[in-house]
Enzyme design. Sequence first.
Site, short mmCIF file in Angstrom:
data_model
loop_
_atom_site.label_atom_id
_atom_site.label_comp_id
_atom_site.label_asym_id
_atom_site.label_seq_id
_atom_site.Cartn_x
_atom_site.Cartn_y
_atom_site.Cartn_z
CG ASP A 1 -2.12 1.08 1.09
OD1 ASP A 1 -3.11 0.72 1.69
OD2 ASP A 1 -2.17 1.73 0.33
C1 GLC Z 1 -4.10 4.41 -0.21
C2 GLC Z 1 -5.03 3.12 0.28
C3 GLC Z 1 -5.20 2.08 -0.86
C4 GLC Z 1 -5.09 2.53 -2.16
C5 GLC Z 1 -3.66 3.26 -2.36
C6 GLC Z 1 -3.36 3.78 -3.69
O1 GLC Z 1 -3.36 4.67 1.00
O2 GLC Z 1 -4.86 2.33 1.44
O3 GLC Z 1 -6.48 1.31 -0.74
O4 GLC Z 1 -5.16 1.44 -3.25
O5 GLC Z 1 -3.25 4.12 -1.12
O6 GLC Z 1 -4.40 5.11 -3.93
#
Ligand code: GLC
Length: 727
Positions: free
Chosen positions: A286
């Site tokens: 993430d």
């Molecule tokens: C965010 C979220 C995740 C998302 C990623 C890209 O922090 O936790 O669900 O896909 O970043 O935006």
Amino acid sequence: MIAGLLLCTTLGAQARKKDIPVYRDASRPVEERVEDLLARMTLEEKVMQLNQYTLGRNDNANNMADPVNDLPAELGSVIYFSMSAELRNYVQKRVMERSRLGIPMVFGHDVIHGFRTVYPISLAQACSWNPELVRQAAEVAAQESRMSGVDWTFSPMIDVARDPRWGRVSEGYGEDPYANAVFCAATVKGYQGDDLADGRRMAACLKHFAGYGASEAGRDYVYTEISRQTLWDTYLPPYQAGIEAGAVTVMSCFNNISGTPGSADPYLLTEVLKKRWAHDGFVVSDWGAIEQLRAQGVAADKKQAADRAFNAGLDMDMMNRCYDAHLADLVREGVVPQERLDDAVRRVLRLKFRLGLFENPYTPESSEEERFLLPGSLRIAEQLAEETMVLLKNEGVLPLREAKKIAVIGPIAKERWHLLGAWASKGRTEEVESVFMGLEKEFGERAELLYARGCDFDGEDRAGFAEALAAATAADVTVLCLGEKRNWSGENASRSTIALPEIQQRLAEVVSKSGKPVVLVLSSGRPLDVSRLEPLSDAIVQMWQPGIRGGRPLAGILAGRINPSGRLAITFPRSTGQIPIYYCRRPSARPHQGKYQELSSEPLYEFGYGLSYTTYDYGELKAETASIERGKKLTVTIPVTNSGAMDGAETVLWYVSDPVCRIARPVKELKHFEKRMLRSGETHTFSFEIDPERDLSFVDGDGNRFLEAGDYYVIVKDRKLKLTLAE
Ligand code: GLC
């Protein structure tokens, strides 16, 4: 002559093929192409494939980072916020031309519940109990995305969640592991289809692996206390279903799982995902989850964070700037084994070959009219919105057949932007149908609509109350539209109470002074505590955040054109103080004691609850035999009659319980469901073909599934049928 010509042609083609490297030869098996390309790559080229940057500035306000304006050669992936195929092609061309081996990038984006045709939030979709419709919505989302330059979505989010203070409860499919598993598989199939190289499909990403929904007290990014037993019987089943459905990527989680952050957990990322489940795709972090290992106290610096995450099995770094800076050194120093590096690169290259990116690195250009808001897509949006809405209360006021004057009051009444919900991708306000617009279309000349906003979502301003009371008094009935702003749920959107702000409660109290019936319509990204609103309302409809086509479905339900069929996929607590409260709880030592002293210990609305304009009479549960044999399926049936005057779709929820087991199992567990239209007066026999190993067995804390002899119960509504498995 012709034979000679054919022979020359074939020889020429073979000669040409001999000239092109195996990895460029689309006729060769993917694994051969992967190995050929890997063998040609330098250490630095391999490392860059394991990095994802954002192009420009990230559009997720929670992820702060400097905008990236120049993408390095060999970059593995980019998060792509544009809808422009042209821009994608320009960026892709620049990177490929600068890549010695001409390796294309894969373009990712958060397409959670629709791209430009925005569907209801995922939590709402689960309340439809219609996986086929959810698959169709995902199919449209994939088509719109791929045609706009996005090959890969960071979806479905399948974190079982039982604490609605946590804003991300809106993104998953509710409190039940089986429901999350079914909707996960449907969404993966919709996104990926049977051929990822099809220009209308995109790669799925199961997230956030795992247990993020157990975030302490509903706060985000925090600790989660999850035993191995609960990890296996509650949080992992949706992921296992997603892997079995063919999901090609997984996203690691932010949360610390009982002492080990999920993004540095070799048990999850390697032992379970890659060894037990033999997943051949890759794990992307993430955003920041690797670098955040420092904040979580398990890494002294970014280099150690890279070591911990990569050696645990986390393959690609999403904008942490840890792998690009340190992975090559870690390999040279022997901290990261060469085979671990090659394994990660293989997984990334495998996806790129499967997506057909080496043959088709560019997106064909198309007009927005060719891509978005197609009639079929809008029909799915409207039908899905219809099927997600849940009738929670109706004391004779709905449907509105006689009303000539309808007051439409509240901050949601003419709201559009907030109906899109969190993670609304490319949804546009002007494309959203508000409740008021839906009522205008539905009631047209039949009724006069009196509008008064009454108050804002929050704050102290009561200036609109008098106008609201006047409208309610002048009307035959009031449709009171209350709820949440879209940024009150989703990421980094925890709330200490699930009750609505006091100003909205006060508005409801003012409107109730009109003495006229009140239909409460709620738009939210989470279950709300409506215990103080319920007594003021003659009817309550949970509309959720329905995306771009919620207004007409809501109005159709109020008018009686649509018979509501939504059933809750998550419990509505009576108060925030009851949280966590969910149906599949493990049995108490004293089931009749230990209750709250001052409040019922039962929820306000339980999992599976939802009213209809008709009535369904359930007959007797029957089984072919009361004894179960290992390895032998057994069918259980129940007749259901639509005993009312209106056609309607009923969902039969099938549970099993195993009251005596060496591990204390939940009081009951959902194992099957079926939704079906029943005409007025029609009786249909619903059935559940029980596979004992699949449906009655249980998993222990080591992930081993076992099936014990003894008594089991099949449960539908209040009916229980005992089945016995002999030794
Ligand atoms: C965010 C979220 C995740 C998302 C990623 C890209 O922090 O936790 O669900 O896909 O970043 O935006």
